[in-house]
Design an enzyme around this catalytic site. Structure first.
Site, PDB file in Angstrom:
ATOM      1  N   CYS B 306      40.963 -48.758  52.178  1.00  0.00           N
ATOM      2  CA  CYS B 306      42.190 -48.008  52.459  1.00  0.00           C
ATOM      3  C   CYS B 306      42.032 -46.847  53.438  1.00  0.00           C
ATOM      4  O   CYS B 306      42.986 -46.539  54.157  1.00  0.00           O
ATOM      5  CB  CYS B 306      42.922 -47.589  51.195  1.00  0.00           C
ATOM      6  SG  CYS B 306      42.104 -46.338  50.218  1.00  0.00           S
ATOM      7  N   ARG B 336      28.957 -53.671  51.682  1.00  0.00           N
ATOM      8  CA  ARG B 336      28.190 -52.601  51.032  1.00  0.00           C
ATOM      9  C   ARG B 336      26.732 -53.010  50.939  1.00  0.00           C
ATOM     10  O   ARG B 336      26.434 -54.143  50.575  1.00  0.00           O
ATOM     11  CB  ARG B 336      28.708 -52.350  49.605  1.00  0.00           C
ATOM     12  CG  ARG B 336      30.103 -51.810  49.635  1.00  0.00           C
ATOM     13  CD  ARG B 336      30.574 -51.372  48.278  1.00  0.00           C
ATOM     14  NE  ARG B 336      31.949 -50.916  48.426  1.00  0.00           N
ATOM     15  CZ  ARG B 336      32.669 -50.357  47.458  1.00  0.00           C
ATOM     16  NH1 ARG B 336      32.142 -50.189  46.263  1.00  0.00           N
ATOM     17  NH2 ARG B 336      33.893 -49.974  47.694  1.00  0.00           N
ATOM     18  N   GLU B 338      24.128 -53.284  48.939  1.00  0.00           N
ATOM     19  CA  GLU B 338      23.937 -53.238  47.486  1.00  0.00           C
ATOM     20  C   GLU B 338      22.449 -53.205  47.139  1.00  0.00           C
ATOM     21  O   GLU B 338      21.597 -53.504  47.980  1.00  0.00           O
ATOM     22  CB  GLU B 338      24.601 -54.458  46.834  1.00  0.00           C
ATOM     23  CG  GLU B 338      26.125 -54.367  46.768  1.00  0.00           C
ATOM     24  CD  GLU B 338      26.604 -53.318  45.739  1.00  0.00           C
ATOM     25  OE1 GLU B 338      25.773 -52.755  45.007  1.00  0.00           O
ATOM     26  OE2 GLU B 338      27.826 -53.071  45.704  1.00  0.00           O
ATOM     27  N   ARG B 347      28.011 -59.547  42.563  1.00  0.00           N
ATOM     28  CA  ARG B 347      27.576 -58.376  43.321  1.00  0.00           C
ATOM     29  C   ARG B 347      27.099 -58.819  44.703  1.00  0.00           C
ATOM     30  O   ARG B 347      26.029 -59.394  44.843  1.00  0.00           O
ATOM     31  CB  ARG B 347      26.452 -57.622  42.615  1.00  0.00           C
ATOM     32  CG  ARG B 347      26.172 -56.299  43.332  1.00  0.00           C
ATOM     33  CD  ARG B 347      24.904 -55.652  42.889  1.00  0.00           C
ATOM     34  NE  ARG B 347      25.036 -55.025  41.586  1.00  0.00           N
ATOM     35  CZ  ARG B 347      24.009 -54.497  40.929  1.00  0.00           C
ATOM     36  NH1 ARG B 347      22.801 -54.555  41.429  1.00  0.00           N
ATOM     37  NH2 ARG B 347      24.197 -53.944  39.757  1.00  0.00           N
ATOM     38  N   GLU B 355      43.793 -55.108  49.478  1.00  0.00           N
ATOM     39  CA  GLU B 355      43.845 -53.674  49.191  1.00  0.00           C
ATOM     40  C   GLU B 355      45.304 -53.224  49.162  1.00  0.00           C
ATOM     41  O   GLU B 355      46.059 -53.471  50.101  1.00  0.00           O
ATOM     42  CB  GLU B 355      43.076 -52.894  50.255  1.00  0.00           C
ATOM     43  CG  GLU B 355      43.092 -51.387  50.069  1.00  0.00           C
ATOM     44  CD  GLU B 355      42.128 -50.887  49.000  1.00  0.00           C
ATOM     45  OE1 GLU B 355      41.524 -51.727  48.295  1.00  0.00           O
ATOM     46  OE2 GLU B 355      41.986 -49.665  48.865  1.00  0.00           O
ATOM     47  N   GLU B 432      33.399 -55.064  36.055  1.00  0.00           N
ATOM     48  CA  GLU B 432      34.598 -54.451  36.640  1.00  0.00           C
ATOM     49  C   GLU B 432      35.131 -55.417  37.680  1.00  0.00           C
ATOM     50  O   GLU B 432      34.469 -55.669  38.686  1.00  0.00           O
ATOM     51  CB  GLU B 432      34.251 -53.150  37.357  1.00  0.00           C
ATOM     52  CG  GLU B 432      33.700 -52.063  36.469  1.00  0.00           C
ATOM     53  CD  GLU B 432      33.093 -50.925  37.285  1.00  0.00           C
ATOM     54  OE1 GLU B 432      32.221 -50.221  36.735  1.00  0.00           O
ATOM     55  OE2 GLU B 432      33.476 -50.767  38.464  1.00  0.00           O
ATOM     56  N   ASN B 435      40.589 -52.552  39.967  1.00  0.00           N
ATOM     57  CA  ASN B 435      40.923 -51.193  39.555  1.00  0.00           C
ATOM     58  C   ASN B 435      42.295 -50.784  40.051  1.00  0.00           C
ATOM     59  O   ASN B 435      42.857 -51.388  40.946  1.00  0.00           O
ATOM     60  CB  ASN B 435      39.856 -50.190  40.023  1.00  0.00           C
ATOM     61  CG  ASN B 435      39.920 -49.955  41.509  1.00  0.00           C
ATOM     62  OD1 ASN B 435      40.934 -49.498  42.029  1.00  0.00           O
ATOM     63  ND2 ASN B 435      38.867 -50.284  42.218  1.00  0.00           N
ATOM     64  N   ARG B 468      35.172 -60.759  42.670  1.00  0.00           N
ATOM     65  CA  ARG B 468      35.128 -60.275  41.292  1.00  0.00           C
ATOM     66  C   ARG B 468      36.068 -61.084  40.394  1.00  0.00           C
ATOM     67  O   ARG B 468      35.727 -61.418  39.267  1.00  0.00           O
ATOM     68  CB  ARG B 468      35.490 -58.780  41.249  1.00  0.00           C
ATOM     69  CG  ARG B 468      34.434 -57.885  41.887  1.00  0.00           C
ATOM     70  CD  ARG B 468      33.168 -57.883  41.059  1.00  0.00           C
ATOM     71  NE  ARG B 468      32.074 -57.151  41.655  1.00  0.00           N
ATOM     72  CZ  ARG B 468      31.750 -55.900  41.355  1.00  0.00           C
ATOM     73  NH1 ARG B 468      32.459 -55.223  40.467  1.00  0.00           N
ATOM     74  NH2 ARG B 468      30.713 -55.325  41.912  1.00  0.00           N
TER      75      ARG B 468
END
Lengths: 502, 502
Positions: B306, B336, B338, B347, B355, B432, B435, B468
């Site tokens: 974002c 990322r 990781e 992961r 988003e 997770e 979110n 995910r």
């Protein structure tokens, strides 16, 4: 000047070979007439011009022209010579030393100072240049001298004649159209609040209106082309490591336009504390310090979109009846470091593309390209109502390796779709907004993909650049839906409201 | 130990101020009682403890505690002092020199050797630490000493007490479900030919089957949530320059996990010739040489998705009636770095996310989050039939700056959606997979976005990570459509055929 190799080297032996002197002399005389002439035109083989025994080695000087090159001659000699020494004298050959290795090659102009691996010196001589090489046994076996020669010949050619021109040959042209709109669509979209410049070079943020247009183009490609022709969607990776570009050929020339990616050297928070502290105190990002703390580049951002697909089929053999395989990807951005200055949406550093890839026998690949051309013609004529043409051009897979001209595989090559941008005026440059490429056996061969039947595999790809479609379409039609062709207007629906600012 | 500042500095004057000695003496005595005590509790102002005239300057030594800090005192003195000297003596103040500046602060433990900009020395003293600063006038004006102090206080706190723990508080939990599948979905997907590892770290290539699943998740979010709630699609940039992360706060802590992006220093083909020649001869990419030839990192690959949106509204004022503004982006990959080792799809270093971002008054933002929670509950219960729970956790916008605990703005924070992965066993860690965050005024404030009415703006965001979702769903349901909930099965359609290998 003729191409000339001169190698002074030695076969290292497991014991003093002096006792075998006569056998060696006889073998060398014989080899000069047999082993070293095989495959060369009469009188143009390699030749051992001198030899001697020095400590535990047999030193030789080999001269050659282009046919049996001195380094190949050295390799050819090793096994038979080892046979002679082993059988009768129980002496083994332990390896090859190269003491001097020069290549003389013709060139009309002098070459500037350049640095080539394994080349210690380059001198301009009468009628050409002379290269002094520093190589060992493994470089001879890996044919490094041949690669150096090819590279130098390319350079000399470029220097002597200039590069071959870009190829361009028209294949089809639509009728000329009256354009009622003559504005620069990028300027217009900014004015209407459809887009804003992003924070990075050549990057845009698309508001709801522009995004709707992109998604409409995408849906047209999906519904009119990909679904009817049976393409399956995949997700290709977007960070491209060297391995992929080594196999795709991009590692030969794409460096000036890549956005390079470097990982942190470690994720250890303590390692990064200095950077974080610096930022918190100065509110400036310490980019010089960060450059020290990141690793060497592991590759770059997606450039051509299809190469990462090939890792999926790499090294595999695929059932004959499964061809042609047709897939596409629309899962992310492509990035190119474009030439400086401010450009509109027709030339961007970050862009969005539907990439279409197919794979099969030569005939299947050519037929599949034909199907695509037909669908594109339908889309550009009946839905977008564009003025456009297509041309047979230097294949992109050659251009991206720094090559010009046409592919040696006759039917392989790239067709560019081009459209006039009315705001550029009558004689303005047309915009390449689309291509269809038949890439010959390049990718199946580079990534070692096989057909069960043993037939040679070819492949093709076609990139639908959404920024390019938008640039062509809105340059000719403008932003007012009233002036859009009905077939496009009904698919786009009502233009959504943007974000308003006071 | 109390916080203590000690500054020895000088006001540089345009002429010898000796003639004004008495006036200066009087002003300093007065300032010690007025200017330097303003805003501080009784007896806790700053104090000029010594002063003298040295050449064309007035040297002062200032001591202070936390309230009127010595560097602020110095700035406070300048203008009135210039008034006194100018009016009567026609002497101007040309600038401020800082000769010595120390800060003593309490700390229970010693601090290891650390490097902080403008700090030349750190010594551990009885009951605390002593910092020696090297700063000038502009650093005083930019309150650099305050930033250094804040940073050191954070470090001392972390050292003395350890970090505050991650927050986790359960909000809602579905009923426990019987899972008939207990495999690792990544392994299963590889076995069934749905996915293959990409060439880069933590990267996958998705075949037609897996891609269909991702697109089905995406369509569920579109049809069940984004369209009914009136979200508009935008296209956010994916290369993120520092400027964005400076404003979003990520520049405070995200360095260990970024994939950094460096542009070529130039597009000049001659500049890259050495690299190209090296590759053509050795067939190895000279990464060390390339690192020399690329610029400092300009930023990195999309991390939080974002932040680049905010450049669209940066510095703008938006009509009151246009709020809440609701948009989303699904135009590319996030990356990322990781932690190492081999992980499955739960992961990854490269991933795909829808988003969702919204913006409005505090009440609007909270209400919008509530709508989202309801839709997600519908999707996870009625369509995906998952076992899951949600929890109030350390906000991601704090975590990504290296902070723990909870936001100071009470209703701001992150709700994580978590699902058990049956293959990890009864006590295995939950994943997770989703979110919803209310980010308070952080982004409107960082990017300076205003509401016409003057009301404070808040914002929220919610990331739908497709990898995910896939990890949670297929871990609980397996790959056989027979075992999928009907609502999902009918949306996914027939699983497409993959690419077959012999």
């Amino acid at each position: 000047m003729e191409l000339k190799f001169n190698l002074k080297g030695a076969f290292k032996t497991s014991a003093d070979p002096s006792g075998a002197k006569d056998v060696i002399a006889q073998y060398i005389a014989e080899a000069n007439e047999t082993t070293l002439t095989k495959g060369a035109p009469e009188g143009q083989g390699a030749k051992i011009t001198e030899w001697s025994i020095v400590e535990n080695s047999i030193e030789v000087t080999i001269e050659s022209g282009r046919f049996v090159r001195a380094h190949d001659a050295m390799i050819r000699l090793r096994k038979p010579l080892a046979g002679k020494l082993g059988k009768e004298f129980h002496i083994g050959i332990r390896g090859i030393d190269v003491k001097e290795f020069t290549i003389e090659m013709p060139a009309e102009e002098e070459l500037d100072n350049i640095r080539i691996p394994h080349v210690t010196n380059i001198t301009n001589v009468e009628g050409g240049i002379k290269l002094e090489l520093e190589v060992g046994e493994s470089e001879l076996e890996n044919r490094i001298p041949d690669r150096i020669l090819t590279l130098m010949e390319e350079k000399v050619k470029a220097k002597d004649y200039g590069g071959k021109a870009e190829h361009w040959q028209i294949l089809w042209e639509s009728e000329k159209k009256e354009h009622t709109f003559h504005g620069d669509p990028t300027q217009e979209m900014m004015k209407e609040g459809w887009i804003k410049r992003g924070a990075s070079r050549g990057q845009w943020i698309h508001g709801p209106q522009s995004t709707r247009m992109f998604r409409t183009f995408e849906r047209i490609v999906l519904e009119e082309l990909l679904e009817p022709l049976g393409y399956r969607e995949m997700i290709f990776p977007k960070l491209v490591p060297w391995e992929v570009w080594q196999k795709s050929g991009h590692a030969k020339g794409v460096y000036p336009e890549i956005y390079y990616v470097c990982p942190p050297k470690t994720r250890d928070p303590e390692y990064w504390e200095e950077v974080i502290d610096h930022y918190k105190v100065t509110h400036e990002v310490p980019t010089e310090l960060i450059k020290e703390k990141i690793g060497e580049p592991i590759g770059g951002l997606c450039y051509a979109q299809c190469p990462p697909f090939w890792m999926y089929v790499q090294g595999e053999t695929i059932p004959t009846e499964d061809f042609p395989i047709k897939v596409f990807d629309r899962s992310g951005t492509s990035h190119r470091y474009e030439s400086g200055g401010i450009h509109g949406m027709e030339r961007v550093d970050e862009f969005h593309r539907v990439e279409i890839v197919w794979l099969g026998t030569k005939e299947q690949v050519i037929a599949t390209a034909k199907e695509l051309h037909e669908k594109y013609m339908h889309i550009f004529n009946e839905i977008l109502d564009l003025e456009w043409r297509k041309a047979w051009v230097t294949p992109w897979f050659m251009a991206q390796e720094g090559l010009t001209g046409l592919s040696e595989q006759g039917e392989a090559g790239t067709t560019d779709y081009e459209a006039p941008l009315p705001y550029r005026g009558e004689d303005g440059e047309w915009l390449e907004f689309q291509n269809v490429s038949i890439n010959g056996n390049k990718y199946p061969s580079g990534f070692n993909v096989k057909c069960q039947s043993g037939e040679e595999l070819w492949s093709g790809c076609s990139g639908v650049g959404l920024e390019r479609w938008a640039s062509a379409f809105f340059a000719q039609k403008g932003l007012d839906p009233e002036n859009w062709p009905e077939e496009f207007r009904k698919r786009a629906g009502k233009v959504p409201e943007g974000i308003n600012f006071l």
